[in-house]
Design a protein around this motif. Sequence first.
Motif, PDB file in Angstrom:
ATOM      1  N   TRP A 195      -5.525  -1.323   3.139  1.00  0.00           N
ATOM      2  CA  TRP A 195      -5.353  -2.707   2.965  1.00  0.00           C
ATOM      3  C   TRP A 195      -6.489  -3.398   3.488  1.00  0.00           C
ATOM      4  O   TRP A 195      -6.806  -3.108   4.699  1.00  0.00           O
ATOM      5  CB  TRP A 195      -3.805  -3.335   3.555  1.00  0.00           C
ATOM      6  CG  TRP A 195      -3.651  -4.589   2.938  1.00  0.00           C
ATOM      7  CD1 TRP A 195      -4.032  -5.243   1.857  1.00  0.00           C
ATOM      8  CD2 TRP A 195      -2.400  -5.394   3.265  1.00  0.00           C
ATOM      9  NE1 TRP A 195      -3.299  -6.465   1.456  1.00  0.00           N
ATOM     10  CE2 TRP A 195      -2.614  -6.519   2.563  1.00  0.00           C
ATOM     11  CE3 TRP A 195      -1.529  -5.229   4.322  1.00  0.00           C
ATOM     12  CZ2 TRP A 195      -1.614  -7.516   2.775  1.00  0.00           C
ATOM     13  CZ3 TRP A 195      -0.339  -6.165   4.389  1.00  0.00           C
ATOM     14  CH2 TRP A 195      -0.518  -7.390   3.592  1.00  0.00           C
ATOM     15  N   VAL A 227      -6.208  -3.505  -2.186  1.00  0.00           N
ATOM     16  CA  VAL A 227      -5.662  -2.119  -1.662  1.00  0.00           C
ATOM     17  C   VAL A 227      -6.946  -1.218  -2.356  1.00  0.00           C
ATOM     18  O   VAL A 227      -7.403  -1.349  -3.517  1.00  0.00           O
ATOM     19  CB  VAL A 227      -4.365  -1.834  -2.376  1.00  0.00           C
ATOM     20  CG1 VAL A 227      -4.118  -0.429  -2.048  1.00  0.00           C
ATOM     21  CG2 VAL A 227      -3.246  -2.793  -1.621  1.00  0.00           C
ATOM     22  N   ILE A 267       0.781  -1.200  -0.104  1.00  0.00           N
ATOM     23  CA  ILE A 267      -0.050  -0.115   0.065  1.00  0.00           C
ATOM     24  C   ILE A 267       0.785   1.251  -0.210  1.00  0.00           C
ATOM     25  O   ILE A 267       2.006   1.116   0.476  1.00  0.00           O
ATOM     26  CB  ILE A 267      -1.073   0.083   0.971  1.00  0.00           C
ATOM     27  CG1 ILE A 267      -0.320   0.155   2.505  1.00  0.00           C
ATOM     28  CG2 ILE A 267      -1.820  -1.301   1.201  1.00  0.00           C
ATOM     29  CD1 ILE A 267      -1.130   0.581   3.705  1.00  0.00           C
TER      30      ILE A 267
END
Length: 330
Positions: free
Chosen positions: A37, A100, A31
Motif C-alpha cells: 500500500w 496498491v 491489499i
Amino acid sequence: MNNRTIILNSRPSGMPVASDFKLITEPMPPIGPGEIWLKTLYVSIDPYLRGKMSGTKSPRFELDAPLSSMIIAEVVESRNKDFSKGEYVKQYLDWKEYQVSNGEGLIKISSTLAPLSTYLGVLGITGLSAYFALLEIGKPQTGETLVVSGAAGAVGSIAGQIGKLMGCRVIGVAGTDEKVELLKTKFGFDDAINYKTTPDMKVAIAKACPNGVDIYFDNVGGAISDAVIANINKYGRIPVCGSISNYNDTTEQISPSLLPLVVYKFLTIQGFLIADYASKFPEGITRLSSWLNEGKITYSETILNGFDRLPEAFIGLFEGRNEGKMIVKV
C-alpha cells in the motif's frame, strides 16, 4: 477509507484548463498477498504529459481514467517480502493519494542520501535528460559556446551547469527578468536573455554569442530556436529535448526551412527519449550526485502543497510559473 484520484475529464484544446481535469473520490481497495500500500508524497509535473493528454504522444491518457507521472511514495503497509513499511520508492504511478502495487518496477530510494524531491529532478529523469542529451549528443568541448532555451526550467538549468563544468561559455534564454538574474547568479550562466522583452532574438543571440553558437540545447522549439539556429556555427550540434512553445498549438506551425543550414553547416540535430539511456542511468546518477554533493551544481524546485493542486501545477508550466522542477507535495 476513501481515496482521491485525478482523472482526465476532457482532452485539452490549446492551453489546458482546470475543467480538463476532475477530482473524484473512490474506496481504497484492500491489499492482497504480495502487494503493498503506497502513499503518494511527491508528484512530478512535466511538459511531456500534455501530448499524452491530447493523444499525440503514446501511450496516451484515456478519458475518465487517472493521469500518471513519476511519483515518490512511502510504503505504509506491506504484504510483499521485498518491501517494508516506511521505505520510500519511485516509479510512474497514478495521480492517487494512495494506491496498491505488487512491487513490480518500484525503485527504492533513500532520504538520507538526498532530499526525496531531488529524485524527481536533478537526480531523476530531468537531471538525466540534461546529462545524457548534452554529453552524448551535444558533445561539449572546452571553449565552445552553448545556448540553452527554457534555461530556468528543470532540464535547462542543469544542462547549462553541466556545460560550464565542461568548459563552455553558456547563454540561457528565459521568460522573465527574475529568471534571467537567477541564471546568471545561482546557476552561473555567462549571460541570459529575456525573450519576452527582446524585440529581435536573432540579433540578441548574435550579440551574446560573438563567436557564434556551437551547441544549442533546445527545450522550446518555435521562434526562439529559429533565432538560435540562425547563429549556429559549422558542425553545430542540437540536442532537441522538447518543444514546449508548440505543445498547445491548435494549428500547425511552420518554421523557416532549416535544410540549407543543415547541409552547408554540417549540423547534427537529434531528438532523444531518455529511456534509450536506461542502461546508463547508474552512471548518470552517480556523476550528478557527486557534482551535487561537491557543490558544483545546484537546483531549483517549485513545490506546490496539496493533492488537489496537481492541475494548477500542470497549467502553471505553460504560464512560466516554475523555477526549475515543478513538483506537487501531497
